[in-house]
Scaffold this active site. Sequence first.
Site, PDB file in Angstrom:
ATOM      1  N   LYS A  39     -28.422   7.418 -23.802  1.00 17.27           N
ATOM      2  CA  LYS A  39     -27.574   7.861 -22.682  1.00 17.27           C
ATOM      3  C   LYS A  39     -27.422   6.764 -21.615  1.00 17.27           C
ATOM      4  O   LYS A  39     -26.335   6.544 -21.105  1.00 17.27           O
ATOM      5  CB  LYS A  39     -28.156   9.120 -22.001  1.00 17.27           C
ATOM      6  CG  LYS A  39     -28.287  10.325 -22.919  1.00 17.27           C
ATOM      7  CD  LYS A  39     -28.684  11.573 -22.145  1.00 17.27           C
ATOM      8  CE  LYS A  39     -30.017  11.478 -21.414  1.00 17.27           C
ATOM      9  NZ  LYS A  39     -31.180  11.330 -22.310  1.00 17.27           N
ATOM     10  N   ARG A  55     -30.238  19.023 -16.818  1.00 16.23           N
ATOM     11  CA  ARG A  55     -31.272  19.052 -17.841  1.00 16.23           C
ATOM     12  C   ARG A  55     -31.690  20.472 -18.185  1.00 16.23           C
ATOM     13  O   ARG A  55     -32.530  20.671 -19.053  1.00 16.23           O
ATOM     14  CB  ARG A  55     -32.483  18.278 -17.347  1.00 16.23           C
ATOM     15  CG  ARG A  55     -32.552  16.854 -17.967  1.00 16.23           C
ATOM     16  CD  ARG A  55     -33.924  16.452 -17.936  1.00 16.23           C
ATOM     17  NE  ARG A  55     -34.459  15.296 -18.523  1.00 16.23           N
ATOM     18  CZ  ARG A  55     -34.223  14.035 -18.282  1.00 16.23           C
ATOM     19  NH1 ARG A  55     -33.259  13.664 -17.486  1.00 16.23           N
ATOM     20  NH2 ARG A  55     -34.941  13.109 -18.843  1.00 16.23           N
ATOM     21  N   ARG A  85     -39.698   1.200 -26.479  1.00 15.66           N
ATOM     22  CA  ARG A  85     -39.362   1.038 -25.065  1.00 15.66           C
ATOM     23  C   ARG A  85     -40.641   0.933 -24.221  1.00 15.66           C
ATOM     24  O   ARG A  85     -40.678   0.212 -23.224  1.00 15.66           O
ATOM     25  CB  ARG A  85     -38.503   2.221 -24.597  1.00 15.66           C
ATOM     26  CG  ARG A  85     -37.909   2.012 -23.230  1.00 15.66           C
ATOM     27  CD  ARG A  85     -36.778   2.971 -22.957  1.00 15.66           C
ATOM     28  NE  ARG A  85     -37.245   4.325 -22.670  1.00 15.66           N
ATOM     29  CZ  ARG A  85     -36.429   5.351 -22.413  1.00 15.66           C
ATOM     30  NH1 ARG A  85     -35.129   5.191 -22.452  1.00 15.66           N
ATOM     31  NH2 ARG A  85     -36.920   6.536 -22.137  1.00 15.66           N
ATOM     32  N   ARG A 104     -42.545   1.723 -19.317  1.00 14.30           N
ATOM     33  CA  ARG A 104     -42.365   2.949 -18.538  1.00 14.30           C
ATOM     34  C   ARG A 104     -43.590   3.847 -18.681  1.00 14.30           C
ATOM     35  O   ARG A 104     -44.097   4.050 -19.773  1.00 14.30           O
ATOM     36  CB  ARG A 104     -41.113   3.695 -19.033  1.00 14.30           C
ATOM     37  CG  ARG A 104     -39.908   3.393 -18.184  1.00 14.30           C
ATOM     38  CD  ARG A 104     -38.664   4.068 -18.704  1.00 14.30           C
ATOM     39  NE  ARG A 104     -38.744   5.523 -18.691  1.00 14.30           N
ATOM     40  CZ  ARG A 104     -37.668   6.300 -18.755  1.00 14.30           C
ATOM     41  NH1 ARG A 104     -36.476   5.775 -18.805  1.00 14.30           N
ATOM     42  NH2 ARG A 104     -37.807   7.609 -18.772  1.00 14.30           N
ATOM     43  N   ARG A 141     -42.093  15.216 -23.639  1.00 11.54           N
ATOM     44  CA  ARG A 141     -40.698  15.074 -23.186  1.00 11.54           C
ATOM     45  C   ARG A 141     -39.733  15.582 -24.257  1.00 11.54           C
ATOM     46  O   ARG A 141     -38.699  16.178 -23.940  1.00 11.54           O
ATOM     47  CB  ARG A 141     -40.396  13.615 -22.829  1.00 11.54           C
ATOM     48  CG  ARG A 141     -41.085  13.211 -21.529  1.00 11.54           C
ATOM     49  CD  ARG A 141     -41.068  11.719 -21.316  1.00 11.54           C
ATOM     50  NE  ARG A 141     -39.746  11.206 -21.080  1.00 11.54           N
ATOM     51  CZ  ARG A 141     -39.345   9.988 -21.448  1.00 11.54           C
ATOM     52  NH1 ARG A 141     -40.165   9.179 -22.089  1.00 11.54           N
ATOM     53  NH2 ARG A 141     -38.144   9.594 -21.179  1.00 11.54           N
TER      54      ARG A 141
END
Length: 187
Positions: free
Chosen positions: A13, A88, A128, A134, A145
Amino acid sequence: MRIVLLGAPGSGKGTQGEKLAAHYGIPKISTGDALRAAVAAGTDLGKKAKAAMDAGKLVANEIVIGIVEERLEQPDAKPGFILDGFPRNTAQAQVLDKLLAGHGQHPIDKAVHLAVDDEEIIHRLHDRAVKEGRHDDQPDVIRHRIEVYNEETHPLLDYYEGQGKLVTLKGVGTVEEIFQGILKIVA
Ligand code: AMP
């Protein structure tokens, strides 16, 4: 053009949102980016959001809705915007529709769903974690998540399908291939 990007964390996204924003000359609005900036700046809002973010949970609706409402009022968002990571859940989607109507703005044109299977998502988020470091790309948080996405965000597909706005495409291939696919499908 008013586009909502839907898809699991790691579905692309953010990357596609940037390209769409540049293509249409409108801002990309990412609640995740706004929250990370607030955490980094140590604002009250950031302090309130941090624990939920670190745990891979959703931040309270009133916090993210406040961010989006303020951002949509900026002049550069009047001609259109790309929303990345908001809404969301169904409550956020309903508020978004009301906000746009209340401000006399056009409603959402399309909800673009980037479909990527769970295995690929886990693989990308691990990658990632290594590249970007992160906090919420750690293995147990990643799992949570994805669960939150499936339980709370996935029902939004029905919400936008019901409005006749949902378009789905596979979020696999090169960045450029996916981008061209999105342009074709939203045209
Ligand atoms: P993202 O960068 O979009 O994956 O967002 C990172 C984290 O910020 C999420 O895991 C949530 O904790 C929080 N967050 C971002 N957008 C929202 C939203 N619309 N509602 C609730 N929490 C959000």
